[in-house]
Design a protein around this motif. Structure first.
Motif, PDB file in Angstrom:
ATOM      1  N   HIS A  67      26.769 -50.622 107.127  1.00 12.06           N
ATOM      2  CA  HIS A  67      28.035 -49.992 106.757  1.00 12.06           C
ATOM      3  C   HIS A  67      27.850 -48.570 106.219  1.00 12.06           C
ATOM      4  O   HIS A  67      28.763 -48.001 105.612  1.00 12.06           O
ATOM      5  CB  HIS A  67      28.767 -50.858 105.731  1.00 12.06           C
ATOM      6  N   GLY A 176      25.897 -47.781  99.003  1.00 12.03           N
ATOM      7  CA  GLY A 176      27.283 -47.470  99.328  1.00 12.03           C
ATOM      8  C   GLY A 176      28.012 -46.828  98.171  1.00 12.03           C
ATOM      9  O   GLY A 176      27.404 -46.338  97.218  1.00 12.03           O
ATOM     10  N   PHE A 180      33.929 -48.761  98.750  1.00 12.95           N
ATOM     11  CA  PHE A 180      33.650 -49.732  99.817  1.00 12.95           C
ATOM     12  C   PHE A 180      34.245 -51.093  99.443  1.00 12.95           C
ATOM     13  O   PHE A 180      34.339 -51.450  98.272  1.00 12.95           O
ATOM     14  CB  PHE A 180      32.133 -49.924 100.003  1.00 12.95           C
TER      15      PHE A 180
END
Length: 234
Positions: A67, A176, A180
């Motif tokens: 991701h 991240g 997120f």
């Protein structure tokens, strides 16, 4: 300033310091306790059961997070000829050879990742004192010394992160941003742990992953139950 401190204190109350949380719950708490006005980075600290002083127990590598990291990565490539064109086509921000080496030797460091073709390493090696301390030196172990420069550029842009054992036996890695979804953070977290398991040195004895803590840039740490994520020595 007092208001900010109060916010942080209130956020910290949400976490039981004596408890080990499931990974998804821990990441949810990290999001809840992020009080800064910017999109904080979510980081993982993994304490490994290895001796960082022993060469055969070093843990180092790279992995592409599914991701991404939420960060725009500026990629520099040392290459010539067709490989330079390949790097440019893949989206590299800076491509060159002796000109870039000269520029960096004079103090320019406006990039996040450096990639080099193997034939350039003789010249790039002279930048060791500049790039080494910044963690920017191309290295075969992390896939940044390669003739497949197009692929390397794309992976770096897509969320490839490097991990490396520090002197205390801990690996610190961003996975991240607090913006997120928990599911995306969890996917990145599991990908990182899988990579660390695969990188386990043969000389490591006993429990390999000793402890895991997740936190945002300005937030309190949340301890993850390493046993629940399958992070125990076989």
């Amino acid at each position: 300033m007092a208001k900010k401190s109060k916010r942080m204190l209130e956020a910290a109350k949400l976490i039981d310091r004596s408890q080990l949380y499931d990974a998804s719950e821990a990441l949810g708490l990290v999001k809840k306790t992020a009080t800064a006005k910017f999109d904080e980075t979510v980081e993982v600290a993994v304490r490994l059961g290895v001796d960082p002083k022993k060469q055969d127990q070093q843990v180092r590598g790279a992995v592409v997070l599914p991701h991404g990291t939420g960060k725009t990565v500026r990629v520099l490539v040392f290459a010539k000829g067709d490989k330079a064109k390949e790097a440019e086509a893949a989206g590299a921000d800076h491509v060159g050879d002796d000109d870039l080496i000269q520029k960096i030797s004079q103090g320019w460091l406006d990039f996040d990742v450096a990639i080099a073709t193997p034939d350039m390493m003789g010249a790039v090696g002279r930048l060791g004192r500049v790039l080494g301390p910044k963690g920017l030196m191309p290295n075969p172990k992390t896939g940044t010394v390669t003739f497949e420069v197009g692929r390397a550029v794309q992976e770096s842009k897509a969320g490839k992160i490097e991990y490396r054992l520090d002197k205390a036996g801990i690996v610190h890695v961003p996975i991240g941003k607090v913006s997120f979804e928990v599911s995306a953070l969890l996917g990145n977290f599991q990908t990182l742990l899988d990579a660390l398991q695969k990188a386990k040195p043969s000389g490591a004895k006993g429990q390999y992953i000793r402890s895991i803590t997740v936190a945002s840039t300005m937030g309190p740490g949340v301890r993850v139950n390493a046993l629940r994520v399958g992070a125990v020595a076989e």
